[in-house]
Scaffold this motif. Structure first.
Motif, mmCIF file in Angstrom:
data_model
loop_
_atom_site.group_PDB
_atom_site.id
_atom_site.type_symbol
_atom_site.label_atom_id
_atom_site.label_comp_id
_atom_site.label_asym_id
_atom_site.label_seq_id
_atom_site.Cartn_x
_atom_site.Cartn_y
_atom_site.Cartn_z
ATOM 1 N N LEU A 102 -1.483 -13.070 0.244
ATOM 2 C CA LEU A 102 -1.479 -12.657 1.643
ATOM 3 C C LEU A 102 -0.860 -13.770 2.477
ATOM 4 O O LEU A 102 -0.945 -14.938 2.126
ATOM 5 C CB LEU A 102 -2.910 -12.400 2.130
ATOM 6 C CG LEU A 102 -3.708 -11.316 1.426
ATOM 7 C CD1 LEU A 102 -5.154 -11.342 1.875
ATOM 8 C CD2 LEU A 102 -3.101 -9.959 1.692
ATOM 9 N N SER A 103 -0.262 -13.381 3.619
ATOM 10 C CA SER A 103 0.267 -14.386 4.535
ATOM 11 C C SER A 103 -0.244 -14.081 5.935
ATOM 12 O O SER A 103 -0.592 -12.944 6.260
ATOM 13 C CB SER A 103 1.794 -14.412 4.491
ATOM 14 O OG SER A 103 2.311 -13.136 4.812
ATOM 15 N N SER A 104 -0.286 -15.098 6.769
ATOM 16 C CA SER A 104 -0.777 -14.964 8.125
ATOM 17 C C SER A 104 0.048 -13.927 8.889
ATOM 18 O O SER A 104 1.277 -13.920 8.817
ATOM 19 C CB SER A 104 -0.701 -16.323 8.825
ATOM 20 O OG SER A 104 -1.209 -16.223 10.124
ATOM 21 N N GLN B 263 0.214 -10.775 8.344
ATOM 22 C CA GLN B 263 0.531 -9.616 7.501
ATOM 23 C C GLN B 263 -0.459 -8.489 7.757
ATOM 24 O O GLN B 263 -1.652 -8.707 7.903
ATOM 25 C CB GLN B 263 0.465 -10.029 6.031
ATOM 26 C CG GLN B 263 0.768 -8.921 5.051
ATOM 27 C CD GLN B 263 0.699 -9.412 3.605
ATOM 28 O OE1 GLN B 263 0.334 -10.561 3.340
ATOM 29 N NE2 GLN B 263 1.060 -8.555 2.682
ATOM 30 N N ARG B 264 0.036 -7.255 7.819
ATOM 31 C CA ARG B 264 -0.859 -6.099 7.949
ATOM 32 C C ARG B 264 -1.512 -5.851 6.597
ATOM 33 O O ARG B 264 -0.867 -5.956 5.550
ATOM 34 C CB ARG B 264 -0.105 -4.855 8.406
ATOM 35 C CG ARG B 264 0.301 -4.987 9.876
ATOM 36 C CD ARG B 264 0.776 -3.686 10.482
ATOM 37 N NE ARG B 264 -0.165 -2.577 10.419
ATOM 38 C CZ ARG B 264 -1.128 -2.348 11.329
ATOM 39 N NH1 ARG B 264 -1.307 -3.173 12.331
ATOM 40 N NH2 ARG B 264 -1.907 -1.293 11.218
ATOM 41 N N VAL B 265 -2.804 -5.568 6.638
ATOM 42 C CA VAL B 265 -3.583 -5.354 5.423
ATOM 43 C C VAL B 265 -4.453 -4.126 5.586
ATOM 44 O O VAL B 265 -4.633 -3.606 6.692
ATOM 45 C CB VAL B 265 -4.483 -6.582 5.102
ATOM 46 C CG1 VAL B 265 -3.645 -7.816 4.806
ATOM 47 C CG2 VAL B 265 -5.468 -6.850 6.225
ATOM 48 N N PRO C 22 -2.908 -6.028 0.620
ATOM 49 C CA PRO C 22 -1.699 -5.862 1.430
ATOM 50 C C PRO C 22 -1.336 -4.393 1.563
ATOM 51 O O PRO C 22 -1.611 -3.584 0.679
ATOM 52 C CB PRO C 22 -0.630 -6.603 0.633
ATOM 53 C CG PRO C 22 -1.287 -7.238 -0.535
ATOM 54 C CD PRO C 22 -2.665 -6.728 -0.624
#
Length: 86
Positions: A66-68, A70-72, A85
């Motif tokens: 995951l990255s900052s 990012q829609r999850v 994700p």
């Protein structure tokens, strides 16, 4: 227990009793150390801002990338809450 058995094979009389006790103590300490390492899993603490503005913090295993920003998708029900994700 195995440490006590191994210790009982050493010496005789009072020395054998002390070796058994020492072996049992050392075996217990070694077993505890192994159990503590086996039960550990790397994890993440993920802060998620939902579309409705609510903020949630979810802890889970470090098994997704995951990255900052990012829609999850937050999956809950029937077990622990997970973030995946989209």
């Amino acid at each position: 227990a195995l440490g006590g058995v191994a210790g009982s094979a050493i010496g005789g009389g009072r020395g054998q009793i002390l070796a058994s006790i020492g072996g049992a103590l050392l075996g217990g300490l070694a077993g505890n150390a192994v159990e503590n390492q086996v039960g550990k899993t790397r994890g993440l603490e993920i802060t998620v801002r939902l579309d409705n503005g609510e903020t949630r913090v979810i802890a889970q295993a470090d098994d997704v990338a995951l990255s900052s920003g990012q829609r999850v998708q937050v999956i809950s029900g029937g077990g622990p809450t997970r973030v995946v994700p989209m």
